[in-house]
Design a protein around this motif. Structure first.
Motif, PDB file in Angstrom:
ATOM      1  N   ALA A 206      46.679 134.262 -23.183  1.00 29.76           N
ATOM      2  CA  ALA A 206      45.433 133.502 -23.155  1.00 29.76           C
ATOM      3  C   ALA A 206      44.593 133.890 -21.937  1.00 29.76           C
ATOM      4  CB  ALA A 206      45.734 132.012 -23.128  1.00 29.76           C
ATOM      5  N   THR A 207      43.370 133.419 -21.907  1.00 33.76           N
ATOM      6  CA  THR A 207      42.510 133.614 -20.744  1.00 33.76           C
ATOM      7  C   THR A 207      42.154 132.289 -20.080  1.00 33.76           C
ATOM      8  OG1 THR A 207      40.552 133.589 -22.167  1.00 33.76           O
ATOM      9  CG2 THR A 207      41.528 135.740 -21.640  1.00 33.76           C
ATOM     10  N   ALA A 208      42.563 131.180 -20.708  1.00 29.87           N
ATOM     11  CA  ALA A 208      42.303 129.853 -20.153  1.00 29.87           C
ATOM     12  C   ALA A 208      43.345 128.899 -20.702  1.00 29.87           C
ATOM     13  CB  ALA A 208      40.898 129.377 -20.504  1.00 29.87           C
ATOM     14  N   TYR A 209      43.531 127.790 -20.020  1.00 26.47           N
ATOM     15  CA  TYR A 209      44.459 126.766 -20.484  1.00 26.47           C
ATOM     16  C   TYR A 209      43.816 125.937 -21.593  1.00 26.47           C
ATOM     17  CZ  TYR A 209      46.847 127.778 -16.074  1.00 26.47           C
ATOM     18  OH  TYR A 209      47.480 128.397 -15.030  1.00 26.47           O
ATOM     19  N   ALA A 210      44.646 125.499 -22.502  1.00 25.54           N
ATOM     20  CA  ALA A 210      44.225 124.539 -23.518  1.00 25.54           C
ATOM     21  C   ALA A 210      45.027 123.259 -23.314  1.00 25.54           C
ATOM     22  CB  ALA A 210      44.477 125.106 -24.915  1.00 25.54           C
ATOM     23  N   THR A 211      44.442 122.134 -23.672  1.00 22.43           N
ATOM     24  CA  THR A 211      45.168 120.874 -23.519  1.00 22.43           C
ATOM     25  C   THR A 211      46.384 120.864 -24.432  1.00 22.43           C
ATOM     26  OG1 THR A 211      43.772 119.800 -25.179  1.00 22.43           O
ATOM     27  CG2 THR A 211      43.118 119.575 -22.866  1.00 22.43           C
TER      28      THR A 211
ATOM     29  N   LEU B 229      41.635 127.052 -12.332  1.00 23.17           N
ATOM     30  CA  LEU B 229      42.285 126.889 -11.052  1.00 23.17           C
ATOM     31  C   LEU B 229      43.760 126.545 -11.228  1.00 23.17           C
ATOM     32  CD1 LEU B 229      41.974 126.568  -7.930  1.00 23.17           C
ATOM     33  CD2 LEU B 229      41.589 124.131  -8.381  1.00 23.17           C
ATOM     34  N   SER B 230      44.622 127.156 -10.423  1.00 25.91           N
ATOM     35  CA  SER B 230      46.038 126.818 -10.388  1.00 25.91           C
ATOM     36  C   SER B 230      46.449 126.648  -8.939  1.00 25.91           C
ATOM     37  CB  SER B 230      46.875 127.913 -11.057  1.00 25.91           C
ATOM     38  OG  SER B 230      46.506 128.076 -12.418  1.00 25.91           O
ATOM     39  N   ASN B 231      47.213 125.581  -8.662  1.00 27.35           N
ATOM     40  CA  ASN B 231      47.483 125.201  -7.282  1.00 27.35           C
ATOM     41  C   ASN B 231      48.872 125.557  -6.775  1.00 27.35           C
ATOM     42  OD1 ASN B 231      44.959 123.859  -6.485  1.00 27.35           O
ATOM     43  ND2 ASN B 231      45.455 122.423  -8.118  1.00 27.35           N
TER      44      ASN B 231
ATOM     45  N   PHE C 131      46.023 119.652 -19.267  1.00 26.76           N
ATOM     46  CA  PHE C 131      46.652 120.854 -18.727  1.00 26.76           C
ATOM     47  C   PHE C 131      46.847 120.681 -17.214  1.00 26.76           C
ATOM     48  CE2 PHE C 131      42.140 121.937 -19.600  1.00 26.76           C
ATOM     49  CZ  PHE C 131      41.649 122.134 -18.309  1.00 26.76           C
ATOM     50  N   ASP C 132      47.134 119.437 -16.801  1.00 26.58           N
ATOM     51  CA  ASP C 132      47.337 119.167 -15.383  1.00 26.58           C
ATOM     52  C   ASP C 132      48.626 119.771 -14.848  1.00 26.58           C
ATOM     53  OD1 ASP C 132      48.917 117.394 -16.796  1.00 26.58           O
ATOM     54  OD2 ASP C 132      48.513 115.676 -15.495  1.00 26.58           O
ATOM     55  N   LEU C 133      49.661 119.895 -15.699  1.00 27.02           N
ATOM     56  CA  LEU C 133      50.885 120.553 -15.239  1.00 27.02           C
ATOM     57  C   LEU C 133      50.587 121.989 -14.822  1.00 27.02           C
ATOM     58  CD1 LEU C 133      53.989 119.732 -15.137  1.00 27.02           C
ATOM     59  CD2 LEU C 133      52.470 118.090 -16.214  1.00 27.02           C
ATOM     60  N   GLU C 134      49.746 122.631 -15.608  1.00 24.84           N
ATOM     61  CA  GLU C 134      49.387 124.017 -15.313  1.00 24.84           C
ATOM     62  C   GLU C 134      48.557 124.125 -14.034  1.00 24.84           C
ATOM     63  OE1 GLU C 134      50.623 123.668 -19.440  1.00 24.84           O
ATOM     64  OE2 GLU C 134      49.134 122.553 -18.275  1.00 24.84           O
ATOM     65  N   THR C 135      47.528 123.314 -13.922  1.00 21.88           N
ATOM     66  CA  THR C 135      46.666 123.425 -12.740  1.00 21.88           C
ATOM     67  C   THR C 135      47.402 123.009 -11.472  1.00 21.88           C
ATOM     68  OG1 THR C 135      45.746 121.217 -13.142  1.00 21.88           O
ATOM     69  CG2 THR C 135      44.540 123.091 -14.044  1.00 21.88           C
ATOM     70  N   ASN C 136      48.354 122.099 -11.570  1.00 21.79           N
ATOM     71  CA  ASN C 136      49.090 121.659 -10.389  1.00 21.79           C
ATOM     72  C   ASN C 136      50.163 122.648  -9.956  1.00 21.79           C
ATOM     73  OD1 ASN C 136      47.669 119.256 -10.060  1.00 21.79           O
ATOM     74  ND2 ASN C 136      49.061 118.106 -11.382  1.00 21.79           N
ATOM     75  N   ASN C 137      50.745 123.400 -10.905  1.00 24.81           N
ATOM     76  CA  ASN C 137      51.971 124.120 -10.581  1.00 24.81           C
ATOM     77  C   ASN C 137      51.985 125.611 -10.883  1.00 24.81           C
ATOM     78  OD1 ASN C 137      53.757 121.716  -9.802  1.00 24.81           O
ATOM     79  ND2 ASN C 137      52.970 121.089 -11.800  1.00 24.81           N
TER      80      ASN C 137
END
Length: 566
Positions: A411-416, A319-321, A304-310
């Motif tokens: 949702a309340t959290a990201y899933a892979t 965390l989301s950046n 879920f790096d796309l989500e945390t990065n963008n």
């Protein structure tokens, strides 16, 4: 090219103490172990081929000057800017690009991959894998040739003609003063390679165990893409070079309308395979490893790096950046749900409620104020959770990137999930096809592929001749502008816009001026006011249409001629 390229994979000639394949790491074995006549499973050779696949193009937050998480290449176009100020991707829009400071210089990496492919092809025939799995060697060699070809294409769209090495595995003892081949020679080579391998690759559909492998369709798609670029204004007689030698390196010296027909025929051949079709919904193409639309994608582990990065910065668990800020120009390019442009008086667009009734692709591409995410509404108004002010990184435009993300609205959290960067997909092929149909004078035939895309996007059909908001009876010029906008909307953040505005030779128009965002203020009553503002001033020089050959290469190989203006 410099000796660093020639010395790539030097670890493969280091001596190993034994041939126990399960114990010896790839970097610690010699070539005799990799290409072993007794290795019926081809274990090490398979690893070398897998390593070749890592050189396929990638596009997620990849442009970085320091090895950290970078930016989308589209943040160097008119579709986005980096949320973090003073990032290197802005060199493409602020005039700082030069031959020693190019954030997208892939010259060395491409030649490293080409040399590795040539080494693989020169040695693989001794490995007896076909005894247990017929056609394995055929597939492997064709895949290596494709990887070599696409690395050449990635260079010629940046630099124009480049040195063609053929099948030779160069060593430091060879003459490395190799001149550039002309653009035409490079195109001819790539087309011939695609034609040679298309019958040697796996035929669709492939087994689940082979998902991500280069297939027949990928060779057809690469050929069509090469010919599309070759037919486009920048390369089809539209280069900026002042002398005949540089003109031939940068593209075809003169225009030939027949090049559009060549591209059209290649696209028709791919469509006639009947191997691909649009997914039922727009977002389905991006969130599933296996679907009917993707022709070739670079495979990655579920993340879920796309989500945390963008994703918007107000979401801290997880965390989301928010690294990417789409521009108002991109948002305004999306039509209404009836297919009409927001500038059309009949569209129903309301400036005071700008995201209501819009093309659903907008919801899958951009986070805007009020859209649902992780069980709350995004707040990009001044002082909102996702634009609080007083922090180093937050949206600079009022928007964040949402493309490629699954539906986490409740949702309340990201899933892979699968985040595989798409290199070719059928939706893009249909846009290429419509473009070529229009350019060869078959404007009326360009409507069908465009209507297919808009139907899938959820645009309403409407009544009368202007189905899906596509005005009937358009001229070639009007259709060209329509296709360019539709391509911008459909292919946003897929590393198409950056190159499209160059090959269409419109970058000088769209990147000499200003890019905009929207400032949203919220009154005590809850009323929102939307005010466009300038977020970035941009500049584009003619020489930027082609990238400079790296300075380190030019001083090492004196036979290289630098591109015009560098």
């Amino acid at each position: 090219m410099n000796t660093r390229i020639i010395l790539f994979m030097i670890a493969l000639v280091a001596m190993a103490s034994c041939k126990k394949y399960e114990e010896t790491p790839l970097q610690g074995i010699n070539k005799g172990n990799v290409y072993d006549p007794l290795d019926k499973n081809g274990d090490y050779a398979r690893q070398v081929l897998s390593d070749l696949y890592t050189s396929l193009p990638d596009g997620f937050n990849r442009v970085s000057g320091d090895g950290t998480v970078g930016d989308f290449l589209d943040a160097g176009s008119d579709d986005a800017i980096p949320s973090r100020p003073n990032k290197v991707v802005e060199y493409f829009t602020n005039g700082r690009l030069n031959s020693t400071n190019n954030p997208d210089n892939n010259w060395e990496n491409a030649y490293r991959a080409i040399r590795a492919a040539n080494d693989f092809l020169a040695n693989i025939d001794v490995v007896p894998v076909d005894a247990n799995a017929p056609k394995t060697l055929q597939y492997w060699k064709a895949e290596a040739r494709f990887i070599r070809a696409i690395n050449y294409f990635e260079m010629i769209k940046r630099y124009g003609g480049v040195p063609l090495i053929g099948d030779k595995v160069l060593s430091p003892d060879d003459n490395l003063q190799i001149p550039r081949n002309t653009f035409e020679q490079c195109v001819t080579y790539l087309v011939s390679e695609c034609d040679a391998i298309k019958g040697l690759l796996r035929v669709e559909p492939v087994a689940d165990s082979d998902l991500g492998r280069i297939t027949r369709g990928a060779a057809y798609a690469l050929k069509a893409r090469v010919l599309l670029y070759a037919a486009s204004p920048l390369f089809n007689g539209g280069g900026i070079a002042a002398d005949a030698t540089r003109k031939a390196l940068a593209g075809y010296p003169t225009y030939d309308a027949g090049r559009w027909t060549l591209a059209l025929n290649a696209l028709q051949d791919l469509i006639n395979l009947n191997a691909y079709q649009l997914t039922s919904t727009f977002n389905a193409a991006f969130i599933g490893r296996k679907n009917t639309e993707v022709i070739l994608a670079k495979q990655r582990a579920k993340t879920f790096d796309l989500e945390t990065n963008n994703a918007p910065i107000g979401y801290t668990t997880p965390l989301s950046n928010g690294f990417t800020s789409p521009t108002q120009e991109l948002v305004d390019a999306f039509p209404m749900l009836n297919g009409l442009s927001i500038t059309d008086p009949a569209s129903g667009y309301v400036a005071a409620n700008p995201y209501a009734g819009r093309d659903k692709r907008l919801d899958n591409t951009v986070f805007y104020n009020g859209i649902r995410w992780l069980s709350r509404n995004v707040e990009t108004f001044d002082g909102g959770k996702d634009k609080p002010g007083g922090v180093a990184v937050q949206t600079r435009t009022g928007y964040y990137l949402k493309k490629y993300m699954a539906d986490f609205s409740a949702a309340t959290a990201y899933a892979t999930q699968d985040h595989n960067f798409i290199i070719f997909r059928y939706g893009g092929i249909l846009l290429d096809y419509a473009e070529c149909l229009n350019e060869v004078g078959r404007t009326a035939d360009a409507y069908a592929p465009l209507r297919s895309l808009r139907l899938r996007a959820g645009i309403t059909a409407g009544t009368g001749a202007d189905a899906y908001g596509i005005k009937a009876g358009m001229s070639q010029t009007d259709m060209r502008a329509f296709i360019q906008n539709e391509r911008r909307v459909e292919m946003a953040f897929e590393e198409q816009r950056f190159w499209d505005i160059r090959r269409w030779k419109i970058a000088g128009q769209v990147l000499n001026g200003s890019l905009h965002g929207t400032q949203i203020t919220k009154a005590a009553t809850g009323t929102l006011t939307y005010t466009p503002f300038t977020v970035s001033n941009t500049t584009f020089n003619l020489r930027f249409y082609l990238m400079p050959i790296p300075y380190s290469e030019v001083i090492t190989n004196r036979s290289l001629i630098q591109n015009e203006g560098w």
